[in-house]
Design a protein around this motif. Structure first.
Motif, short mmCIF file in Angstrom:
data_model
loop_
_atom_site.label_atom_id
_atom_site.label_comp_id
_atom_site.label_asym_id
_atom_site.label_seq_id
_atom_site.Cartn_x
_atom_site.Cartn_y
_atom_site.Cartn_z
N LYS A 271 -10.77 0.74 -16.62
CA LYS A 271 -9.38 0.69 -16.20
C LYS A 271 -9.01 1.90 -15.32
CE LYS A 271 -7.87 -2.14 -20.10
NZ LYS A 271 -7.05 -2.22 -21.33
N CYS A 272 -9.58 3.06 -15.64
CA CYS A 272 -9.37 4.23 -14.78
C CYS A 272 -9.99 3.99 -13.40
CB CYS A 272 -9.98 5.47 -15.42
SG CYS A 272 -9.11 6.09 -16.87
N ALA A 273 -11.18 3.40 -13.39
CA ALA A 273 -11.85 3.12 -12.12
C ALA A 273 -11.05 2.15 -11.27
CB ALA A 273 -13.25 2.56 -12.38
N ALA A 274 -10.35 1.20 -11.92
CA ALA A 274 -9.52 0.25 -11.18
C ALA A 274 -8.37 0.98 -10.47
CB ALA A 274 -8.96 -0.81 -12.13
N ILE A 275 -7.77 1.97 -11.14
CA ILE A 275 -6.70 2.76 -10.51
C ILE A 275 -7.25 3.54 -9.33
CG2 ILE A 275 -5.05 4.63 -10.88
CD1 ILE A 275 -4.84 3.73 -13.79
N TRP A 276 -8.41 4.17 -9.52
CA TRP A 276 -9.00 4.98 -8.44
C TRP A 276 -9.38 4.11 -7.24
CZ3 TRP A 276 -12.62 7.18 -12.70
CH2 TRP A 276 -11.90 8.09 -13.48
N ASN A 277 -9.92 2.93 -7.50
CA ASN A 277 -10.31 2.04 -6.40
C ASN A 277 -9.11 1.60 -5.58
OD1 ASN A 277 -13.02 2.15 -7.08
ND2 ASN A 277 -12.93 0.35 -8.41
N ARG A 281 -8.68 2.55 -1.60
CA ARG A 281 -8.71 1.50 -0.58
C ARG A 281 -7.37 1.31 0.13
NH1 ARG A 281 -11.94 -3.07 -4.18
NH2 ARG A 281 -13.93 -1.94 -4.33
N SER A 282 -6.29 1.73 -0.52
CA SER A 282 -4.98 1.45 0.05
C SER A 282 -4.12 2.71 0.04
CB SER A 282 -4.28 0.33 -0.74
OG SER A 282 -2.94 0.20 -0.34
N SER A 283 -3.61 3.06 1.20
CA SER A 283 -2.69 4.20 1.27
C SER A 283 -1.38 3.88 0.56
CB SER A 283 -2.43 4.57 2.72
OG SER A 283 -1.85 3.48 3.43
N GLY A 284 -1.02 2.58 0.55
CA GLY A 284 0.21 2.19 -0.15
C GLY A 284 0.10 2.45 -1.64
N ALA A 285 -1.07 2.16 -2.22
CA ALA A 285 -1.28 2.41 -3.65
C ALA A 285 -1.22 3.90 -3.95
CB ALA A 285 -2.62 1.83 -4.09
N CYS A 297 -3.21 11.26 -6.21
CA CYS A 297 -4.23 10.67 -7.08
C CYS A 297 -5.61 11.20 -6.68
CB CYS A 297 -4.21 9.15 -6.97
SG CYS A 297 -5.42 8.33 -8.04
N VAL A 298 -6.33 11.74 -7.64
CA VAL A 298 -7.67 12.28 -7.39
C VAL A 298 -8.68 11.15 -7.56
CG1 VAL A 298 -9.41 13.94 -8.15
CG2 VAL A 298 -6.98 14.56 -8.20
N VAL A 299 -9.44 10.87 -6.50
CA VAL A 299 -10.49 9.85 -6.55
C VAL A 299 -11.81 10.57 -6.73
CG1 VAL A 299 -11.62 7.96 -5.34
CG2 VAL A 299 -9.15 8.33 -5.05
N LEU A 330 0.45 -1.19 -9.43
CA LEU A 330 -0.83 -1.44 -8.76
C LEU A 330 -1.46 -2.76 -9.19
CD1 LEU A 330 -2.53 2.10 -8.84
CD2 LEU A 330 -1.09 1.09 -7.08
N LYS A 331 -0.85 -3.42 -10.19
CA LYS A 331 -1.34 -4.70 -10.69
C LYS A 331 -2.76 -4.61 -11.23
CE LYS A 331 1.62 -7.40 -7.59
NZ LYS A 331 1.69 -8.44 -6.53
N VAL A 332 -2.96 -3.58 -12.07
CA VAL A 332 -4.22 -3.42 -12.80
C VAL A 332 -3.91 -3.43 -14.28
CG1 VAL A 332 -5.30 -2.10 -10.93
CG2 VAL A 332 -4.08 -0.89 -12.74
#
Length: 571
Positions: A271-277, A281-285, A297-299, A330-332
Motif C-alpha cells: 500500500k505504501c508502494a502504491a502511494i509512491w508510484n 508517475r503523476s505531478s497531480g498526485a 512526498c519522498v519516493v 489518490l484512489k489507492v
C-alpha cells in the motif's frame, strides 16, 4: 490678511578673479556620474574561466559554440571571444595528464592509501571507477582523488576486474601502499580478490604446514603458457552495503516466515508502494499529497533501503486522518489500523539501523575504526527494543543474528580493533571490561614495533662493504643493550597516558606520536565504497542522453577533471 513673504536663497558666487559678475544667474555645473571601470580581462584568463565553467558545471562542449553564450562572454569581457570547441578539447587533453601527474606526485609522498572500486552501467556502456583516499599526516584531514573511470567491454568477470585494478594501482605507483580496496559484495569483485589478492581475506584459503617440492623445469614451462598474475591488496567489503543487505534480504526473509506477520508486512508495504508510484508517475498526485500533508512526498530508490525507510517514516509521521485522505484522493487502498501500527513500529525499531547505514557511508569524518563500535551500538539498541514491540520480535532477532554472521570477520579483525582503539572518541570504551587489558597490551606491542623500526637515513645506517672491517660506530650501534628497555618504557607510558586522556578530538593525538602513527596505519581504510558511487553520480550528470555520444576517453577525462578539481589549473 498677512502678506506672503518670499525668502530667496543667496546666489553662489561663480565669478572668477578679475572677471566681472555677469548680469544673468549662472547655474552650477551638473554632477558627473562616476564611471566604474572594470579591469581588462586577458584572453588566457577568459579561456580558463570558460574551461572551469564547462567542466565543473557539467555543461555540453557545444555550449562554447552557442551564439547567446558567445555574445554574453564577449559583452562581459570587453569584446574577447571564448574558445571554440576544438580549442576546448585541446585544453582538456592537455590538462588531464597534468592532473594525473599532480596526484601521482602527492601519492608518492603518502605512506598509506585506500582505494574503492565499483562498476557502473549506463546507455549500454560499462565503466569501472576507482577512487583513492589518504589522511594527511600533519592535519589528519581526509583527502580523496579519482584515479580512473575506464570503459569495460564484454563481461565483468573477476579476471577483467583484477587486471583493471592492478593496472590503475601501478599507473599511480601505489601498489605497495594500499591498505585495502573497498568494494560492494558483488561476487565478481569478491572472486577477483580471492584469486589474486591477499590469502588472509574473509574467504581466504586455509594455511598449510606441508612442504611440497616441484620440478623447476616443469614450473618454468607452465609459467610460459600461464597468463600474467595480478597481485591485489587486501579486500574489505563495504560495511554500508552489507547493512543494506541485512535490511533487505535478511529482514525480508524473517518477515516472510510467520503467517500473520507475513501478511501484514507484505500488504502494508504494498500500500505504501502504491502511494509512491502515484506520486512518481503523476505531478497531480504529488500536488495532492503536498496540499494535504504540507510536505513533499519522498519516493524511495529501488536499490537503497535507507531511502525506503525514510519514505515510510515520513508517511507514518502523518496523522491517520491525513493518511486516509491521501489514500482516498489518490484512489489507492487505505492502510488498515494493524498495518499502520506495524509500520510505525517498523520505523521506530529500525531507526538505529538507518542511522548506522548513513554513518558508515561518510567519507571526511568516518574511519575504519567506526565499524566495530557502530555494530556493537546497533546490536545493543536493537536488543533494547525487543521488549517494546508487538509484531517485530522475530525481525529484530534476525537482524542481530545477521550482523554477527555477516560481520564475523570484521568483529574479530585485528586491524578493525586497532583502528577503533586509536580513535580518541572510542579508545577502549567499546570493549567489555575483561577485554580491555588484553587490548591495551596489544596496543603497547604495536607501539613498540613502530618505535623500533630502523631509520632509512643513510647517514645513520652503517654500510659495510664486503671484505672490510666494521667501523667503531657500527660496533656501538650493534652492541646496544639499553634501547629495547627504553623503547618498551616509552611505548607503555604513551599508551597509558592516551587511554587516560578524556579529550575525544583527533587533535589530541598531537601529544601521542606513536598512537598517531597507529591511527594513520589502521584508519586510512574507509568503511564503505560510497565515494566511488559519488564519482558515478558525477558521471550521471556528464553522461546524459544528450551527451552520450561522447567518446570513452573524453568522458573519463571530463569526469575525473570535475572530481579532482583541486589538483589542476588551466594554462
Amino acid at each position: 490678511m498677512h502678506p506672503r513673504v518670499i525668502h530667496s536663497l543667496p546666489k553662489a558666487d561663480t565669478s572668477n578673479d578679475g572677471d566681472e559678475q555677469s548680469g544673468k544667474d549662472t547655474a552650477p555645473p551638473p554632477l558627473k556620474q562616476a564611471i566604474l571601470s572594470t579591469p581588462a580581462i586577458t584572453q588566457r584568463r577568459l579561456n580558463s574561466l570558460v574551461f572551469d565553467f564547462i567542466v565543473n558545471e557539467v555543461q555540453p562542449f557545444s555550449t562554447v559554440e552557442n551564439t547567446s553564450f558567445r555574445k554574453m562572454v564577449e559583452g562581459l569581457s570587453g569584446g574577447r571571444s571564448p574558445v571554440c570547441r576544438k580549442t576546448l578539447m585541446t585544453h582538456i587533453e592537455k590538462t588531464f595528464p597534468k592532473m594525473k601527474e599532480a596526484i601521482t606526485e602527492i601519492l608518492l609522498h603518502t605512506q598509506n592509501v585506500c582505494t574503492t572500486a565499483d562498476i557502473w552501467t549506463a546507455h549500454h556502456r560499462s565503466f569501472i571507477g576507482i577512487t583513492c583516499h589518504w589522511i594527511e599526516s600533519d592535519t589528519l584531514d581526509r583527502k580523496s582523488a579519482a584515479l580512473a573511470c575506464e570503459r569495460i567491454r564484454g563481461h565483468h568477470t573477476y579476471d577483467v576486474i583484477a587486471a583493471k585494478i592492478s593496472q590503475v594501482h601501478a599507473e599511480f605507483q601505489i601498489q605497495g601502499k594500499v591498505s585495502a580496496t573497498v568494494t560492494d559484495n558483488g561476487s565478481n569483485f569478491v572472486k577477483a580478490f580471492n584469486e589474486y589478492g591477499d590469502s588472509e581475506t574473509e574467504d581466504g584459503l586455509e594455511d598449510t604446514d606441508d612442504v611440497q617440492f616441484d620440478d623447476v623445469t616443469t614450473v618454468l614451462e607452465e609459467q610460459e603458457h600461464e597468463e600474467l598474475n595480478f597481485f591485489l591488496p587486501p579486500h574489505h567489503r563495504c560495511a554500508a552495503h552489507t547493512l543494506n543487505l541485512i535490511a533487505t534480504t535478511d529482514l525480508d526473509k524473517a518477515a516472510s516466515q510467520q503467517g500473520v506477520s507475513k501478511k501484514i508486512y507484505r500488504s502494508a508495504k504494498a500500500k505504501c508502494a502504491a502511494i509512491w508510484n502515484k506520486a512518481h508517475r503523476s505531478s497531480g498526485a504529488s500536488d495532492v499529497i503536498e496540499e494535504i500533508a504540507q510536505m513533499r512526498c519522498v519516493v524511495p530508490s529501488v536499490t537503497r533501503w535507507s531511502s525506503e525507510y525514510h519514505a515510510i517514516e515520513k508517511l507514518m509521521n502523518l496523522p491517520e486522518s491525513q493518511l486516509n485522505e491521501i489514500c482516498e484522493q489518490l484512489k489507492v487502498a487505505k492502510l488498515h489500523p494493524q498495518e499502520t501500527v506495524f509500520l510505525r513500529e517498523y520505523a521506530a525499531i529500525l531507526k538505529p539501523l538507518a542511522y548506522s547505514v548513513n554513518l558508515l557511508q561518510g567519507e571526511k569524518n568516518c574511519y575504519f575504526g567506526y565499524v566495530i563500535p557502530t555494530l556493537l551500538s546497533l546490536k545493543a539498541k536493537l536488543s533494547e527494543k525487543l521488549t517494546q514491540v508487538q509484531f517485530s520480535t522475530h525481525i529484530l532477532l534476525a537482524i542481530i543474528k545477521a550482523i554477527d554472521t555477516r560481520f564475523a570477520a570484521v568483529l574479530a579483525s585485528h586491524e578493525a580493533r586497532m583502528a577503533a582503539s586509536t580513535i580518541p572518541k572510542f579508545r577502549l570504551w567499546w570493549l567489555a571490561d575483561d577485554e580491555r587489558e588484553s587490548m591495551r597490551r596489544t596496543m603497547v606491542q604495536e607501539a613498540r614495533l613502530l618505535n623500533t623500526e630502523p631509520s632509512n637515513d643513510s647517514s645513520t645506517t652503517g654500510h659495510t662493504s664486503v671484505g672490510n672491517e666494521p667501523e667503531d660506530d657500527d660496533d656501538d650501534s650493534f652492541f646496544s643493550f639499553q634501547s629495547t628497555q627504553v623503547t618498551c618504557s616509552t611505548a607503555e607510558d604513551e599508551v597509558q597516558r592516551y587511554l587516560q586522556d578524556s579529550d575525544k578530538t583527533l587533535t589530541s593525538l598531537k601529544g601521542y606520536p606513536l598512537i598517531r602513527a597507529l591511527f594513520l596505519k589502521y584508519n586510512t581504510t574507509l568503511p564503505s565504497s560510497a565515494p566511488v558511487e559519488c564519482l558515478f553520480s558525477h558521471g550521471g550528470l556528464v553522461f546524459t542522453p544528450h551527451r552520450n555520444r561522447m567518446t570513452d576517453k573524453h568522458f573519463e577525462e571530463v569526469l575525473l577533471l570535475r572530481y579532482n578539481r583541486l589538483y589542476w589549473t588551466v594554462d
